[in-house]
Design a protein around this motif. Structure first.
Motif, PDB file in Angstrom:
ATOM      1  N   GLN A   1      39.770  61.649  61.006  1.00  0.00           N
ATOM      2  CA  GLN A   1      38.318  62.017  61.840  1.00  0.00           C
ATOM      3  C   GLN A   1      37.436  60.721  61.532  1.00  0.00           C
ATOM      4  O   GLN A   1      36.983  59.883  62.759  1.00  0.00           O
ATOM      5  N   GLU A   2      37.199  60.006  60.408  1.00  0.00           N
ATOM      6  CA  GLU A   2      36.356  58.870  60.100  1.00  0.00           C
ATOM      7  C   GLU A   2      37.059  57.627  60.725  1.00  0.00           C
ATOM      8  O   GLU A   2      36.186  56.888  61.123  1.00  0.00           O
ATOM      9  N   SER A   3      38.301  57.490  60.713  1.00  0.00           N
ATOM     10  CA  SER A   3      38.937  56.510  61.522  1.00  0.00           C
ATOM     11  C   SER A   3      38.607  56.423  63.132  1.00  0.00           C
ATOM     12  O   SER A   3      38.246  55.416  63.504  1.00  0.00           O
ATOM     13  N   VAL A   4      39.014  57.736  63.814  1.00  0.00           N
ATOM     14  CA  VAL A   4      38.592  57.793  65.217  1.00  0.00           C
ATOM     15  C   VAL A   4      37.193  57.496  65.537  1.00  0.00           C
ATOM     16  O   VAL A   4      36.797  57.006  66.581  1.00  0.00           O
ATOM     17  N   ASN A   5      36.044  58.022  64.553  1.00  0.00           N
ATOM     18  CA  ASN A   5      35.066  57.776  64.720  1.00  0.00           C
ATOM     19  C   ASN A   5      34.475  56.349  64.833  1.00  0.00           C
ATOM     20  O   ASN A   5      33.910  55.969  65.819  1.00  0.00           O
ATOM     21  N   ARG A   6      35.224  55.416  64.318  1.00  0.00           N
ATOM     22  CA  ARG A   6      35.004  54.037  64.105  1.00  0.00           C
ATOM     23  C   ARG A   6      35.470  53.335  65.299  1.00  0.00           C
ATOM     24  O   ARG A   6      35.181  52.613  65.923  1.00  0.00           O
ATOM     25  N   PHE A   7      36.777  53.730  65.640  1.00  0.00           N
ATOM     26  CA  PHE A   7      37.267  53.009  66.902  1.00  0.00           C
ATOM     27  C   PHE A   7      37.303  53.622  68.206  1.00  0.00           C
ATOM     28  O   PHE A   7      37.628  52.996  69.128  1.00  0.00           O
ATOM     29  N   TRP A   8      36.642  54.798  68.213  1.00  0.00           N
ATOM     30  CA  TRP A   8      36.520  55.320  69.732  1.00  0.00           C
ATOM     31  C   TRP A   8      35.815  54.401  70.714  1.00  0.00           C
ATOM     32  O   TRP A   8      36.288  53.883  71.644  1.00  0.00           O
ATOM     33  N   TRP A   9      34.602  54.239  70.408  1.00  0.00           N
ATOM     34  CA  TRP A   9      33.644  53.120  71.139  1.00  0.00           C
ATOM     35  C   TRP A   9      34.228  51.807  71.327  1.00  0.00           C
ATOM     36  O   TRP A   9      34.447  51.343  72.512  1.00  0.00           O
ATOM     37  N   PRO A  10      34.556  51.119  70.326  1.00  0.00           N
ATOM     38  CA  PRO A  10      35.165  49.845  70.546  1.00  0.00           C
ATOM     39  C   PRO A  10      36.361  49.944  71.363  1.00  0.00           C
ATOM     40  O   PRO A  10      36.643  48.985  72.155  1.00  0.00           O
ATOM     41  N   SER A  11      37.256  51.113  71.424  1.00  0.00           N
ATOM     42  CA  SER A  11      38.301  51.111  72.142  1.00  0.00           C
ATOM     43  C   SER A  11      38.218  51.000  73.675  1.00  0.00           C
ATOM     44  O   SER A  11      38.427  50.376  74.507  1.00  0.00           O
ATOM     45  N   LEU A  12      36.968  51.818  74.087  1.00  0.00           N
ATOM     46  CA  LEU A  12      36.416  51.871  75.384  1.00  0.00           C
ATOM     47  C   LEU A  12      35.949  50.340  75.915  1.00  0.00           C
ATOM     48  O   LEU A  12      36.002  50.058  77.121  1.00  0.00           O
ATOM     49  N   MET A  13      35.357  49.678  74.913  1.00  0.00           N
ATOM     50  CA  MET A  13      34.850  48.527  75.360  1.00  0.00           C
ATOM     51  C   MET A  13      35.995  47.453  75.379  1.00  0.00           C
ATOM     52  O   MET A  13      35.857  46.491  76.388  1.00  0.00           O
ATOM     53  N   MET A  14      37.163  47.796  74.946  1.00  0.00           N
ATOM     54  CA  MET A  14      38.394  46.915  75.331  1.00  0.00           C
ATOM     55  C   MET A  14      38.569  46.486  77.035  1.00  0.00           C
ATOM     56  O   MET A  14      39.122  45.586  77.283  1.00  0.00           O
ATOM     57  N   PHE A  15      38.129  47.451  77.889  1.00  0.00           N
ATOM     58  CA  PHE A  15      38.382  47.476  79.265  1.00  0.00           C
ATOM     59  C   PHE A  15      37.308  46.250  79.821  1.00  0.00           C
ATOM     60  O   PHE A  15      37.436  45.954  81.011  1.00  0.00           O
ATOM     61  N   GLY A  16      36.380  45.958  79.110  1.00  0.00           N
ATOM     62  CA  GLY A  16      35.556  44.985  79.659  1.00  0.00           C
ATOM     63  C   GLY A  16      34.247  45.470  80.136  1.00  0.00           C
ATOM     64  O   GLY A  16      34.442  46.957  80.173  1.00  0.00           O
ATOM     65  N   PRO A  17      33.266  44.953  80.460  1.00  0.00           N
ATOM     66  CA  PRO A  17      31.987  45.352  81.181  1.00  0.00           C
ATOM     67  C   PRO A  17      32.238  46.203  82.266  1.00  0.00           C
ATOM     68  O   PRO A  17      33.117  46.319  82.993  1.00  0.00           O
ATOM     69  N   ASN A  18      31.365  47.089  82.615  1.00  0.00           N
ATOM     70  CA  ASN A  18      31.183  47.899  83.895  1.00  0.00           C
ATOM     71  C   ASN A  18      31.567  47.117  85.185  1.00  0.00           C
ATOM     72  O   ASN A  18      31.038  45.731  85.225  1.00  0.00           O
TER      73      ASN A  18
ATOM     74  N   ASP B   1      43.800  54.117  60.007  1.00  0.00           N
ATOM     75  CA  ASP B   1      43.393  53.060  61.053  1.00  0.00           C
ATOM     76  C   ASP B   1      44.513  52.520  61.665  1.00  0.00           C
ATOM     77  O   ASP B   1      44.649  52.006  62.718  1.00  0.00           O
ATOM     78  N   MET B   2      45.878  52.594  60.855  1.00  0.00           N
ATOM     79  CA  MET B   2      46.920  52.087  61.384  1.00  0.00           C
ATOM     80  C   MET B   2      47.316  53.078  62.616  1.00  0.00           C
ATOM     81  O   MET B   2      48.287  52.643  63.360  1.00  0.00           O
ATOM     82  N   GLY B   3      47.128  54.401  62.273  1.00  0.00           N
ATOM     83  CA  GLY B   3      47.467  55.333  63.459  1.00  0.00           C
ATOM     84  C   GLY B   3      46.388  55.022  64.383  1.00  0.00           C
ATOM     85  O   GLY B   3      46.968  54.994  65.550  1.00  0.00           O
ATOM     86  N   THR B   4      45.262  55.017  64.193  1.00  0.00           N
ATOM     87  CA  THR B   4      44.222  54.738  65.177  1.00  0.00           C
ATOM     88  C   THR B   4      44.505  53.639  66.247  1.00  0.00           C
ATOM     89  O   THR B   4      44.270  53.790  67.386  1.00  0.00           O
ATOM     90  N   ILE B   5      44.772  52.627  65.594  1.00  0.00           N
ATOM     91  CA  ILE B   5      45.022  51.203  66.211  1.00  0.00           C
ATOM     92  C   ILE B   5      46.064  51.736  67.235  1.00  0.00           C
ATOM     93  O   ILE B   5      46.296  51.190  68.569  1.00  0.00           O
ATOM     94  N   GLY B   6      47.158  52.090  66.757  1.00  0.00           N
ATOM     95  CA  GLY B   6      48.433  52.376  67.619  1.00  0.00           C
ATOM     96  C   GLY B   6      47.970  53.442  68.636  1.00  0.00           C
ATOM     97  O   GLY B   6      48.320  53.032  69.955  1.00  0.00           O
ATOM     98  N   TRP B   7      47.408  54.432  68.414  1.00  0.00           N
ATOM     99  CA  TRP B   7      47.107  55.475  69.419  1.00  0.00           C
ATOM    100  C   TRP B   7      45.709  54.930  70.467  1.00  0.00           C
ATOM    101  O   TRP B   7      46.299  55.072  71.675  1.00  0.00           O
ATOM    102  N   LEU B   8      44.667  54.199  69.789  1.00  0.00           N
ATOM    103  CA  LEU B   8      43.689  54.319  70.681  1.00  0.00           C
ATOM    104  C   LEU B   8      43.568  52.530  71.395  1.00  0.00           C
ATOM    105  O   LEU B   8      43.690  52.293  72.414  1.00  0.00           O
ATOM    106  N   VAL B   9      43.996  51.746  70.326  1.00  0.00           N
ATOM    107  CA  VAL B   9      43.789  50.200  70.660  1.00  0.00           C
ATOM    108  C   VAL B   9      45.410  50.183  71.608  1.00  0.00           C
ATOM    109  O   VAL B   9      45.046  49.371  72.685  1.00  0.00           O
ATOM    110  N   ASP B  10      46.363  50.192  71.058  1.00  0.00           N
ATOM    111  CA  ASP B  10      47.608  50.158  72.175  1.00  0.00           C
ATOM    112  C   ASP B  10      47.440  50.935  73.283  1.00  0.00           C
ATOM    113  O   ASP B  10      48.063  50.762  74.148  1.00  0.00           O
TER     114      ASP B  10
END
Lengths: 256, 99, 330
Positions: free
Chosen positions: C202-219, C138-147
């Protein structure tokens, strides 16, 4: 136990100074998202980065000096509790802001004197590490002194708390000025620092700041020791190592 | 509620940093600090983590006097037509040499 | 008459009449249209100020709360190199929070007020930080996807109309460029590691992918304030635009890592020149934003505890400063 010679004494010495940096740095990193303000959080994390940085250089050098191809992480992650020879003062829990500041202050006052001398070591590598670290710990001393003065001379509550922190941690300061066999052996060649000779200056420095902070120097000088000489730690220490080494122990031999 | 409602916030200090010798101090942000020394240390810890500075000033925010935006025209526009203050206003023949 | 102008408090001017108001608004909008930055003391519509304060305080809170999931792994970082990188990165986040609080304070809202709003739940922060950091990957995924998502957003914000915010964002973008890289590098190491490490990745990316897309806010269709914010150049690109940019940049990086992204509808659309993606679970988003995420309560409780535990320290320093001032006067 292998007999002490000048090679393994040097390895032990460099690693042991590194242990202080790593363990106190680790403790300071535990303050992450817990400090009284963001500014103060930033300060503690700067200190932690300095101290862990020192540990990395010292472990790397210990590995080189040992000639067995050990790397910095071998020292941090693959030694057992009793192999760590940090000072007890470095490992006791953070407590409140007062405890943390007092620990950093005692340690930084010591580090400043210690690295000043290490910078004069006949071992060029240790001397270089000493000179670089000296600049870092000089700031730590300034930061912690200023805070100690504000706590001591702040409110009634802060004065009471700061005095308690000093009284609680005082028993761990005696160990700062003890010599191990390795240190004594290396002293013959001017490699190590005679820490017994730092005590008078440390006392002077500490009493000067405590005086400014309207705090008093404890009178009972009974000292806890055993970690630096024999790896006999506090009960708290095992948890530090358990946390720190968990991934390396659970998945041996992996790259991270 | 919590203690914070009765607590008086530490004052705000503006931070100015000289990035290298020969340059002016430049405003870069602010910190909250109880006094000047803490402000200076905080500014160091916050704004010079990547060797951005060799000297820091901290100034209590409320000690700064600023011009008003609505005075902009009367304060600054009168300078606009004084073009004779600029070297390019004057024609000097090439033959006169570097001037 | 200029002695009463502080640089931190908005000037009190008499309530303009509606005709004056319209004129002021016109001048203001002209500046925005001409890409002239708005600076703290200048006249601005009350709604512009309010929108900015809300957005900036949310942003600052996100940086500060964002320290918690990563801070959760500081003591367990598996190498000294990773430990100092993580520490420096988390420290940056604190710094970035502070830069933005500092910029927001130029609009006349104190940090104490903003923090109180955060702690009372009145102010929000990015939904992503209400998800737990459960593994080292998750420390990597947060950097890659969230950041990565944050940077996509922040690059746009650094061209925004409000001077102090835009300057803070420029500084932040410069500093943050290492955040995403360190995360990706961490994941690359896992991708070349043992079977267990690859699974962890893989497990970490599975968890963070959708929440990362939500970071941009509603449609965009459901983002009521967006149009006005775009007109004021507080926002430079719409939520969906930014989300698409992020997805387009990220998919090839995922392929390079040799992992899959958990969206069966994700595929290249030749005609659009973009990746199509599946529907986002907005019900989850709404719940997480409004307090029902896995970590909301814990995050705020931690923040309140730190604040309360530190009260005696802040009071002590204030009392000391007061004593020193009295001594100087005497």
């Amino acid at each position: 136990m292998t007999e002490l010679n000048k090679v393994n004494a040097l390895v032990q010495y460099a690693a042991q100074i590194g242990d202080n940096g790593l363990i106190i740095g680790h403790r300071m990193s535990e303050w992450c998202f817990r400090a009284p303000s963001i500014e103060m959080e930033m300060a503690l994390m700067n200190c932690a980065l300095d101290l862990i940085g020192q540990a990395r250089e010292l472990y790397t050098y210990a590995g080189e000096a040992g000639g067995e191809g050990k790397k910095e992480d071998d020292f941090a992650y693959l030694r057992d509790e009793q192999d760590f020879r940090n000072l007890l003062l470095a490992e006791v829990p953070n407590g409140d802001w007062g405890d943390t500041i007092v620990r950093l202050f005692f340690m930084s006052a010591y580090n400043k004197l210690f690295f000043t001398e290490l910078a004069k070591s006949t071992d060029a590598e240790l001397a270089a590490i000493g000179a670089k670290s000296l600049k870092e710990v000089t700031y730590h001393l300034r930061f912690s002194s200023e805070w100690l003065i504000r706590l001591g001379d702040g409110t009634e509550e802060s004065h009471r708390r700061a005095q308690k922190s000093i009284d609680d941690l005082w028993a761990y300061t005696g160990e700062l000025f003890t010599m191990t066999d390795a240190e004594n052996l290396l002293l013959e060649d001017g490699i190590s620092v005679d820490v017994t000779a730092l005590k008078a200056d440390w006392d002077e420095l500490v009493s000067q700041i405590l005086d400014q902070a309207t705090l008093s120097v404890p009178t009972n000088n009974w000292a806890q020791s055993g970690s630096k000489s024999d790896g006999r730690h506090t009960e708290y220490f095992g948890y530090i190592i358990t946390d720190m080494q968990y991934l390396q122990r659970r998945y041996p031999g992996c790259e991270w | 509620m919590t203690k914070q409602t009765t607590e008086k916030e530490w004052p705000l200090w503006e931070v100015f940093i000289r990035s290298k010798a020969g340059l002016d101090h430049k405003h870069c942000g602010s910190v909250h600090a109880s006094d000047a020394e803490i402000a200076l240390e905080s500014a160091r810890d916050v704004y010079t983590r990547r060797s951005e500075g060799i000297s820091i000033w901290v100034v209590p925010s409320n000690a700064i006097t600023a011009s008003k935006p609505e005075d902009k025209e009367s304060l600054f526009e009168p300078a606009d037509d004084k073009i004779y203050r600029h070297p390019t206003f004057y024609d000097i023949p090439k033959g006169a040499g570097k001037m | 008459m200029y002695g009463d102008t502080s640089i931190q408090k908005p000037i009190k001017i008499a309530e303009p009449t509606s005709a004056e108001q319209a004129k002021l608004e016109e001048i203001f909008q002209q500046k925005i249209d001409d890409d002239i930055k708005i600076e703290p003391q200048e006249w601005m519509p009350a709604a512009y100020r309010k929108t900015l304060v809300r957005q900036m305080s949310q942003h600052a809170h996100s940086e500060v709360i964002g320290m918690q999931p990563e801070g959760n792994w500081l003591t367990r970082a598996p190498s000294l190199r990773r430990k100092v990188i993580l520490l420096a990165k988390i420290q940056d986040e604190g710094g970035h929070g502070l830069y933005i609080y500092s910029a927001a304070e130029t609009l006349g809202t104190s940090r104490a007020e903003m923090i109180e709003q955060l702690q009372s739940g009145k102010a929000k922060y990015s939904s992503i930080f209400n998800y737990p950091a459960l593994t080292w990957a998750d420390m990597g995924t947060i950097g890659w996807l969230v950041d990565g998502a944050a940077i996509t957003n922040q690059v746009a914000l650094s061209r925004g109309s409000y001077g102090p915010y835009s300057r803070a964002m420029i500084r932040i973008c410069k500093e943050e460029s290492f955040h995403q890289r360190q995360g990706y590098e961490l994941l690359l190491t896992l991708s070349k590691g043992t079977k267990e490490q690859k699974e962890m990745l893989q497990e970490s990316v599975n968890r963070f992918w959708w929440p990362s897309l939500m970071m941009f806010g509603p449609n965009d269709a459901n983002s009521p304030h967006s149009a006005q914010s775009m007109k004021w150049k507080i926002k430079k690109k719409s939520n969906d635009q930014l989300r698409q940019e992020f997805i387009d940049a990220t998919v090839p990086q995922a392929e390079f890592l040799g992992i899959t992204l958990p969206d069966p509808d994700l595929k290249w659309n030749e005609e659009r020149g973009h990746y199509d993606y599946g529907a986002i679970d907005w019900e989850e988003f709404g719940n997480v934003i409004n307090g029902n995420g896995p970590c909301n309560k814990q995050r705020i409780a931690n923040h309140i505890k730190a604040h309360e535990d530190g009260a005696w320290v802040r009071e002590a320093a204030a009392a000391y400063a007061e004593k020193q001032q009295k001594k100087q006067v005497a």
